[in-house]
Design a protein around this motif. Structure first.
Motif, PDB file in Angstrom:
ATOM      1  N   MET A 188       1.348   4.239  -2.973  1.00  0.00           N
ATOM      2  CA  MET A 188       1.047   5.654  -2.687  1.00  0.00           C
ATOM      3  C   MET A 188       2.283   6.548  -2.779  1.00  0.00           C
ATOM      4  O   MET A 188       2.195   7.747  -2.500  1.00  0.00           O
ATOM      5  CB  MET A 188       0.413   5.779  -1.292  1.00  0.00           C
TER       6      MET A 188
ATOM      7  N   LEU B 196       0.839  -1.205   0.000  1.00  0.00           N
ATOM      8  CA  LEU B 196       0.000   0.000   0.000  1.00  0.00           C
ATOM      9  C   LEU B 196       0.873   1.254   0.000  1.00  0.00           C
ATOM     10  O   LEU B 196       0.603   2.226  -0.716  1.00  0.00           O
ATOM     11  CB  LEU B 196      -0.918   0.016   1.230  1.00  0.00           C
TER      12      LEU B 196
ATOM     13  N   TRP C 118      -4.779   4.618   2.951  1.00  0.00           N
ATOM     14  CA  TRP C 118      -5.287   4.116   1.666  1.00  0.00           C
ATOM     15  C   TRP C 118      -6.790   4.373   1.550  1.00  0.00           C
ATOM     16  O   TRP C 118      -7.290   4.795   0.497  1.00  0.00           O
ATOM     17  CB  TRP C 118      -4.983   2.630   1.543  1.00  0.00           C
TER      18      TRP C 118
ATOM     19  N   LYS D 206      -7.785   6.656  -1.506  1.00  0.00           N
ATOM     20  CA  LYS D 206      -8.475   6.023  -2.632  1.00  0.00           C
ATOM     21  C   LYS D 206      -9.994   6.073  -2.508  1.00  0.00           C
ATOM     22  O   LYS D 206     -10.706   5.994  -3.515  1.00  0.00           O
ATOM     23  CB  LYS D 206      -8.030   4.554  -2.749  1.00  0.00           C
TER      24      LYS D 206
ATOM     25  N   ASN E  64      -9.641  -3.276   4.653  1.00  0.00           N
ATOM     26  CA  ASN E  64      -8.794  -2.243   5.248  1.00  0.00           C
ATOM     27  C   ASN E  64      -9.325  -1.758   6.590  1.00  0.00           C
ATOM     28  O   ASN E  64      -8.541  -1.519   7.521  1.00  0.00           O
ATOM     29  CB  ASN E  64      -8.623  -1.082   4.269  1.00  0.00           C
TER      30      ASN E  64
END
Length: 430
Positions: free
Chosen positions: A59, A55, A380, A384, A396
């Motif tokens: 990013m 992750l 994240w 996102k 998540n």
């Protein structure tokens, strides 16, 4: 920042940062969790760590339409830059910086303890009548770090990092082979945590600490973006992500093999009698020179890994100072004094709290758990914004909640262990 590293350099930086001395404490985790609990925890932590590391990799590069020279890409070279980008300047720093500093300095403190203990074990093998106290070896280890801390930047750590990666793999192999040679007679080794005489409170605290001791082993996320930042983007490589992914997969395959083999074979050899550092469990004998060699490998590795972790602290402190000066730079003398002060401070804390197992649990709980397991999926989700109640959203959020609970329980268990051990510890007596 100079960006000239290749994916292979990224691999050994990552292995040095990830495959740390925490692996030597994994057999002791089984003495509290048992076979089933220990293996489940190893599998869970490996999966989560692998996923959350990726992750961060994904990013590292974010859209920036104003950056024409960079093909419309902005690179987030540090964890704090990522948090600031997602959460905003004030909230990002407030959320991440305390945890990241605790991780980076906490690992350095823990490595001072294991480095000093391993150096002492090696010296005792050379001279069984050695009278130097335990604290002497922490100071020697700290003096070595003072010299290494004068290296000017992360790019100059390549050879140090390569040496550390080789050493970490080497002492893991020795721990596995030496444990496999033990061949315990049937019925002579206890594998049941419940058979060990402990109060209900001690049992619960031991389980809490064991869980976050496993999590401590995955602290490499805190330097992931700094490592990725050394990869260039050019005509041949339009993005750093494919190369970083390749290196991450290799790193975690190597890490998984080492962690599982050391933990399982080490616990099979010694059961609940295994020490916090499995190498310290081996008795003297005709092969004790192999264990002594492994102890020296540990010293070399943690000396290198210490620098991988403390270097971002140097960078953050120097950047903060440079913003406060008229010329925008830090005087070399001030820079040297700053680095020396940080290393001395870390060494002093190691002298005051030299409890390897409890330190792993404490820093695993209060700092590595948030920055490795909790913050990446949270960032994240915010970055996102996946579909609510979709698979990605639920996975998540599950990680955020479950690892948050683990961190709280682990902090309680580790503090209990430190308080209990410190009641009989005298700084210059050992």
């Amino acid at each position: 920042m100079r960006r000239h590293a290749g994916w292979l350099e990224m691999v050994y930086h990552s292995i040095t940062g990830m495959l740390g001395a925490g692996v030597l404490g994994l057999p002791a985790v089984f003495s509290h969790l048992g076979w089933a609990g220990g293996i489940i925890m190893l599998v869970f932590s490996l999966w989560v760590s692998w996923y959350t590391y990726l992750l961060l990799v994904w990013m590292h590069e974010v859209p920036d339409l104003d950056n024409k020279a960079g093909n419309g890409i902005r690179r987030l070279d540090r964890y704090d830059q990522l948090a600031t980008y997602v959460l905003g300047p004030r909230k990002g720093k407030a959320v991440l910086l305390p945890f990241q500093l605790i991780v980076l300095l906490g690992v350095a403190i823990t490595y001072t303890v294991v480095g000093g203990d391993s150096l002492r074990a090696f010296a005792t093998f050379i001279n069984p009548n050695l009278s130097m106290g335990r604290w002497s070896f922490y100071i020697i280890f700290g003096a070595v770090q003072l010299m290494l801390s004068l290296l000017p930047s992360f790019n100059e750590l390549s050879m140090v990092s390569l040496l550390g990666a080789v050493m970490s793999v080497a002492y893991c192999i020795i721990a596995i082979v030496m444990s496999a040679r033990v061949h315990p007679a049937k019925g002579t080794v206890n594998y049941a945590p419940e058979a060990v005489e402990r109060t209900p409170v001690e049992r619960a605290m031991g389980i809490f600490n064991a869980v976050t001791t496993v999590l401590f082993a995955y602290g490499g996320h805190n330097v992931a973006l700094e490592i990725q930042a050394t990869l260039p983007i050019n005509a041949q490589h339009k993005s750093t992500v494919p190369r970083m992914e390749k290196g991450v997969h290799i790193t975690f395959v190597v890490t998984a093999l080492a962690y599982f083999l050391v933990a399982i074979v080490g616990f099979y050899a010694f059961g609940t009698g295994v020490a916090d550092n499995v190498l310290l469990t081996f008795s003297h004998g005709p092969t004790s020179w192999v264990v002594a060699m492994a102890d020296m490998f540990v010293v070399v590795h943690v000396a290198a890994a210490y620098q991988v972790y403390i270097n971002p602290v140097f960078i953050m402190c120097e950047a903060s100072l440079s913003r406060r000066t008229r010329f925008g730079t830090v005087n070399p003398i001030v820079q040297t004094l700053l680095r020396m002060s940080l290393v001395v401070g870390v060494t002093v804390v190691g002298l005051l709290i030299p409890f390897f197992g409890s330190l792993m649990g404490l820093f695993g709980a209060i700092a590595i758990t948030p920055t490795t397991f909790l913050l990446p999926p949270l960032l994240w989700l915010l970055y996102k914004q996946p579909t609510k109640w979709g698979k990605e959203w639920m996975v998540n959020w599950f990680l955020v909640i479950i690892t948050g609970i683990m961190g709280i329980l682990g902090t309680i268990g580790a503090l209990y262990g430190i308080i209990k051990a410190s009641s009989t510890y005298r700084i210059f007596a050992a």
